[in-house]
Design an enzyme around this catalytic site. Structure first.
Site, PDB file in Angstrom:
ATOM      1  N   THR A 124       0.861  -1.184   0.000  1.00  0.00           N
ATOM      2  CA  THR A 124       0.000   0.000   0.000  1.00  0.00           C
ATOM      3  C   THR A 124       0.892   1.227   0.000  1.00  0.00           C
ATOM      4  O   THR A 124       1.957   1.228   0.613  1.00  0.00           O
ATOM      5  CB  THR A 124      -0.853  -0.035   1.285  1.00  0.00           C
ATOM      6  OG1 THR A 124      -1.724  -1.155   1.214  1.00  0.00           O
ATOM      7  CG2 THR A 124      -1.654   1.231   1.480  1.00  0.00           C
ATOM      8  N   GLY A 154     -10.281  -3.018   2.540  1.00  0.00           N
ATOM      9  CA  GLY A 154      -9.397  -2.920   3.700  1.00  0.00           C
ATOM     10  C   GLY A 154      -9.493  -1.557   4.369  1.00  0.00           C
ATOM     11  O   GLY A 154     -10.487  -0.837   4.248  1.00  0.00           O
ATOM     12  N   ASP A 155      -8.450  -1.200   5.080  1.00  0.00           N
ATOM     13  CA  ASP A 155      -8.437   0.043   5.859  1.00  0.00           C
ATOM     14  C   ASP A 155      -8.183   1.281   5.003  1.00  0.00           C
ATOM     15  O   ASP A 155      -8.557   2.391   5.397  1.00  0.00           O
ATOM     16  CB  ASP A 155      -7.351  -0.036   6.941  1.00  0.00           C
ATOM     17  CG  ASP A 155      -5.962  -0.267   6.338  1.00  0.00           C
ATOM     18  OD1 ASP A 155      -5.828  -1.160   5.470  1.00  0.00           O
ATOM     19  OD2 ASP A 155      -5.022   0.443   6.718  1.00  0.00           O
ATOM     20  N   THR A 174      -0.104   1.398   6.264  1.00  0.00           N
ATOM     21  CA  THR A 174       0.005   0.215   5.402  1.00  0.00           C
ATOM     22  C   THR A 174      -0.006  -1.010   6.297  1.00  0.00           C
ATOM     23  O   THR A 174       0.470  -0.942   7.429  1.00  0.00           O
ATOM     24  CB  THR A 174       1.310   0.252   4.573  1.00  0.00           C
ATOM     25  OG1 THR A 174       1.400  -0.945   3.795  1.00  0.00           O
ATOM     26  CG2 THR A 174       2.549   0.354   5.443  1.00  0.00           C
ATOM     27  N   GLY A 175      -0.571  -2.103   5.818  1.00  0.00           N
ATOM     28  CA  GLY A 175      -0.537  -3.308   6.655  1.00  0.00           C
ATOM     29  C   GLY A 175      -1.804  -4.120   6.518  1.00  0.00           C
ATOM     30  O   GLY A 175      -2.583  -3.934   5.581  1.00  0.00           O
TER      31      GLY A 175
HETATM   32  N1  GLY Z   1      -3.771  -2.046   4.076  1.00  0.00           N
HETATM   33  C1  GLY Z   1      -4.295  -2.427   2.859  1.00  0.00           C
HETATM   34  C2  GLY Z   1      -5.342  -3.442   2.921  1.00  0.00           C
HETATM   35  O1  GLY Z   1      -5.385  -4.247   3.845  1.00  0.00           O
HETATM   36  O2  GLY Z   1      -6.155  -3.478   2.051  1.00  0.00           O
END
Ligand code: GLY
Length: 254
Positions: A124, A154-155, A174-175
């Protein structure tokens, strides 16, 4: 150079989306169906204005679509509606081949399950900035996780989870998205700055929360209203770079 933090983070993330080495825009990972579904979010801390898109297809630079959402009455658009909005705003659709790299296609062919836990699969991209007017901004963009279930979000496009900016700090993460969502990592880091932490301490405190409350890995970058930068991660790597006033060249690390 007198420009706005918001323009800066959009431009930085566009450039990272165009770089095929990162899991965002061109070079994004594939879903179980071999498709590419992209997420992005951007926020102007001075106005608390926010724009995000999730599960969008055939968009070369999702961060610029998120910026258009920020400039609209909406905060988050998803899927088909986001794609329709893009076309109304003059953003034409690209081809799947424009986004797909051989590297990601080969990874997809070899993948048997979602690989969010594999630290090498993060990728990311994000940027945070403080401008000369004291305005903070944050932006994040991603392809999500390799072999993700279609429609999984995601987040990255969720405010307070994968990105956040207010008058105190700007954060991009990111993660492993599910853990960043349940722990509201970006907003937590902003709150740590609001209670007096520097950007560096806030980044480290947010990663400590991630380590204490979840098994996922990842990292974040932070800039605070004084121009301090901070970054922390518990994954194997997190490529990062920064420049502050008075520096001729950026400092980079992995
Ligand atoms: N951090 C990116 C995702 O999990 O989509």
């Amino acid at each position: 150079a007198g420009g706005s933090a918001l323009d800066a983070v959009e431009a930085a993330v566009r450039s990272l989306e165009d770089n095929p080495n990162f899991n965002a825009g061109t070079g994004a990972c594939l879903t179980t169906e071999g498709n590419i579904q992209l997420d992005a979010g951007i926020m102007d801390g001075s106005a608390l204005s926010v724009g995000a898109v999730a599960d969008v297809q055939l968009i070369k630079n999702p961060i610029s679509l998120a910026r258009k959402v920020l400039e609209s009455p909406h905060a988050l658009l998803v899927g088909q509606g986001a794609q329709q909005f893009a076309q109304e705003k003059g953003i034409s659709l690209c081809r799947l081949e424009d986004l797909m790299t051989e590297r990601q296609h080969n990874k997809w062919k070899a993948a048997t399950s979602p690989t969010s836990a594999d630290e090498e699969k993060h990728g990311t991209v994000g940027a945070v900035a403080l401008d000369t007017f004291g305005r903070l901004a944050a932006a994040t963009s991603t392809g999500g996780i390799l072999n993700k279930y279609p429609g999984r979000v995601g987040d990255s496009p969720l405010i307070g989870c994968g990105f956040y900016a207010d008058e105190n700090a700007a954060i991009s993460c990111t993660g492993d998205g599910e853990d960043f969502i349940r722990l509201l990592i970006a907003k937590r880091a902003a709150d740590f700055v609001a209670r007096g932490d520097t950007a560096r301490d806030a980044a480290q405190a947010a990663i400590a929360v991630l380590g204490a409350k979840a098994t996922g890995t990842g990292g974040l970058i932070v800039v605070d209203r004084l121009g301090n930068v901070g970054f922390a991660w518990n994954s194997r790597h997190m490529s990062h770079a920064y420049m502050i006033e008075g520096m001729d060249e950026q400092i980079t690390g992995v």
